[in-house]
Design an enzyme around this catalytic site. Sequence first.
Site, PDB file in Angstrom:
ATOM      1  N   ALA A  96       0.849  -1.200   0.000  1.00  0.00           N
ATOM      2  CA  ALA A  96       0.000   0.000   0.000  1.00  0.00           C
ATOM      3  C   ALA A  96       0.880   1.243   0.000  1.00  0.00           C
ATOM      4  CB  ALA A  96      -0.887  -0.013   1.236  1.00  0.00           C
ATOM      5  N   GLY A 141       1.038  -5.529   0.801  1.00  0.00           N
ATOM      6  CA  GLY A 141       0.119  -5.696  -0.332  1.00  0.00           C
ATOM      7  C   GLY A 141       0.826  -6.162  -1.598  1.00  0.00           C
ATOM      8  N   GLU A 144       0.788  -9.745  -1.246  1.00  0.00           N
ATOM      9  CA  GLU A 144      -0.608 -10.198  -1.373  1.00  0.00           C
ATOM     10  C   GLU A 144      -1.040 -10.218  -2.846  1.00  0.00           C
ATOM     11  OE1 GLU A 144      -2.093  -7.330   1.614  1.00  0.00           O
ATOM     12  OE2 GLU A 144      -3.030  -9.086   2.523  1.00  0.00           O
ATOM     13  N   GLU A 164       2.918  -6.601   7.706  1.00  0.00           N
ATOM     14  CA  GLU A 164       1.927  -5.655   8.233  1.00  0.00           C
ATOM     15  C   GLU A 164       1.923  -5.550   9.754  1.00  0.00           C
ATOM     16  OE1 GLU A 164       1.390  -7.679   5.695  1.00  0.00           O
ATOM     17  OE2 GLU A 164       0.147  -6.724   4.164  1.00  0.00           O
TER      18      GLU A 164
HETATM   19  N1  COA Z   1       4.407   3.683   0.117  1.00  0.00           N
HETATM   20  C1  COA Z   1       4.791   4.895  -0.270  1.00  0.00           C
HETATM   21  N2  COA Z   1       6.067   5.200  -0.582  1.00  0.00           N
HETATM   22  C2  COA Z   1       6.959   4.217  -0.508  1.00  0.00           C
HETATM   23  C3  COA Z   1       6.627   2.911  -0.119  1.00  0.00           C
HETATM   24  C4  COA Z   1       5.276   2.655   0.218  1.00  0.00           C
HETATM   25  N3  COA Z   1       4.835   1.442   0.571  1.00  0.00           N
HETATM   26  N4  COA Z   1       7.749   2.146  -0.125  1.00  0.00           N
HETATM   27  C5  COA Z   1       8.730   2.965  -0.520  1.00  0.00           C
HETATM   28  N5  COA Z   1       8.265   4.211  -0.748  1.00  0.00           N
HETATM   29  C6  COA Z   1       9.002   5.401  -1.139  1.00  0.00           C
HETATM   30  C7  COA Z   1       9.923   5.856  -0.019  1.00  0.00           C
HETATM   31  O1  COA Z   1       9.212   6.628   0.927  1.00  0.00           O
HETATM   32  C8  COA Z   1      10.948   6.644  -0.776  1.00  0.00           C
HETATM   33  O2  COA Z   1      10.418   7.913  -1.103  1.00  0.00           O
HETATM   34  P1  COA Z   1      11.309   9.256  -0.852  1.00  0.00           P
HETATM   35  O3  COA Z   1      12.416   9.120  -1.843  1.00  0.00           O
HETATM   36  O4  COA Z   1      10.351  10.347  -1.171  1.00  0.00           O
HETATM   37  O5  COA Z   1      11.765   9.206   0.565  1.00  0.00           O
HETATM   38  C9  COA Z   1      11.069   5.860  -2.081  1.00  0.00           C
HETATM   39  O6  COA Z   1       9.895   5.068  -2.198  1.00  0.00           O
HETATM   40  C10 COA Z   1      12.251   4.933  -2.089  1.00  0.00           C
HETATM   41  O7  COA Z   1      12.199   4.168  -0.907  1.00  0.00           O
HETATM   42  P2  COA Z   1      13.515   3.827  -0.051  1.00  0.00           P
HETATM   43  O8  COA Z   1      13.068   3.323   1.276  1.00  0.00           O
HETATM   44  O9  COA Z   1      14.462   4.976  -0.078  1.00  0.00           O
HETATM   45  O10 COA Z   1      14.089   2.672  -0.980  1.00  0.00           O
HETATM   46  P3  COA Z   1      14.875   1.365  -0.568  1.00  0.00           P
HETATM   47  O11 COA Z   1      15.163   0.687  -1.864  1.00  0.00           O
HETATM   48  O12 COA Z   1      16.020   1.687   0.334  1.00  0.00           O
HETATM   49  O13 COA Z   1      13.833   0.477   0.274  1.00  0.00           O
HETATM   50  C11 COA Z   1      11.728  -0.611   0.684  1.00  0.00           C
HETATM   51  C12 COA Z   1      12.689  -0.014  -0.353  1.00  0.00           C
HETATM   52  C13 COA Z   1      10.515  -1.085  -0.115  1.00  0.00           C
HETATM   53  C14 COA Z   1      12.385  -1.796   1.380  1.00  0.00           C
HETATM   54  C15 COA Z   1      11.365   0.454   1.750  1.00  0.00           C
HETATM   55  O14 COA Z   1      11.001   1.640   1.081  1.00  0.00           O
HETATM   56  C16 COA Z   1      10.196   0.038   2.613  1.00  0.00           C
HETATM   57  O15 COA Z   1      10.383  -0.672   3.581  1.00  0.00           O
HETATM   58  N6  COA Z   1       8.960   0.496   2.261  1.00  0.00           N
HETATM   59  C17 COA Z   1       7.783   0.198   3.038  1.00  0.00           C
HETATM   60  C18 COA Z   1       7.228  -1.135   2.547  1.00  0.00           C
HETATM   61  C19 COA Z   1       6.136  -1.681   3.445  1.00  0.00           C
HETATM   62  O16 COA Z   1       6.278  -1.775   4.643  1.00  0.00           O
HETATM   63  N7  COA Z   1       5.021  -2.072   2.815  1.00  0.00           N
HETATM   64  C20 COA Z   1       3.901  -2.671   3.500  1.00  0.00           C
HETATM   65  C21 COA Z   1       2.760  -1.742   3.497  1.00  0.00           C
HETATM   66  S1  COA Z   1       1.385  -2.447   4.351  1.00  0.00           S
END
Ligand code: COA
Length: 290
Positions: A96, A141, A144, A164
């Site tokens: 999400a 998601g 999922e 989550e």
């Molecule tokens: N929603 C919105 N934005 C997201 C996102 C999400 N689920 N996942 C990543 N982004 C954004 C980050 O905020 C960042 O934006 P910014 O440059 O404006 O700060 C950009 O994408 C890059 O993310 P970053 O964390 O710098 O990249 P990374 O390659 O080091 O790590 C992830 C990638 C996916 C591991 C990490 O971003 C993360 O843990 N995201 C959350 C995922 C999550 O928990 N999803 C479950 C949701 S229920």
Amino acid sequence: MTKEHGDGGQAPKEAAPPKEGAGEPEAAVEGPQSLLIERRDDGILVVTINRPDRRNALDRHTLAAGRKLIRDILYDRSARVLIVTGAGDKAFCAGADLKEREGMTMDQVRQYIRYIRDTFTEIENLPIPVIAAINGFALGGGLELALACDIRIAAPNATLALNETSLGIIPGGGGTVRLPRLVGKGVAKELILTARWVDAQEAMRIGLVNAIAPEGRLLETAIDMATKMVANGPIAVTQAKYVINRGTELPLEQALQTESDAYEVCIPTKDRLEALAAFKEKRKPQFKGE
Ligand code: COA
């Protein structure tokens, strides 16, 4: 082969019966191109979630574009296999859109969850096979979504989690239901309750993915598998998918009856007779889906 953007296509002539989740953001279908769609001549559709700067996280706009695409596919007899992947080499889908979520009221969160869950169920119920080509992170998601697909192929750098609970919520897009059905209750509980991330090798070992593609050959590997499916009788493939989806949820007797009913659909088809003729003539069958 044609390429298009998922947000600007024609509405299907025959609209699917709307089984709307609450608060479906139809208006959001107009907007940036968050889904890229490649329609190949062989009937394989490659859909790419195109928000690499947000690690392909699913906002309402992208979900609405996906929902519209699913309905288009329902009426597209040339579509034979759908491959879903993410843009870039970092993420399949980071779940999400948590930035969008931050600005939502509680009711909007409820609507979003219902919408994402219904969208994934529509993917699961598509009459054609769906392959997730997991090119990096598949979190929340994102995993999922992959679980709603029929097949999962991982790139060597794939990282998967239903994380989550680490965010104070539970998987709401079908994850608590589909993960145990795929990997068993014990493993699913461990993964969901700890929110632990697994790499491609572990995902393969526990049966979460079907295959790990060689480095740099993820899409090719997915297309190879899709091509094998395209070579088979379209009606048979649809019926087999239906029976597996339904049959695993039914008591044995009813499941076997479902198989029988699906077989019955195949018996009067031209494709079945074509396969028999091709066998006799020692050639490959030319299936028409009739
Ligand atoms: N929603 C919105 N934005 C997201 C996102 C999400 N689920 N996942 C990543 N982004 C954004 C980050 O905020 C960042 O934006 P910014 O440059 O404006 O700060 C950009 O994408 C890059 O993310 P970053 O964390 O710098 O990249 P990374 O390659 O080091 O790590 C992830 C990638 C996916 C591991 C990490 O971003 C993360 O843990 N995201 C959350 C995922 C999550 O928990 N999803 C479950 C949701 S229920």
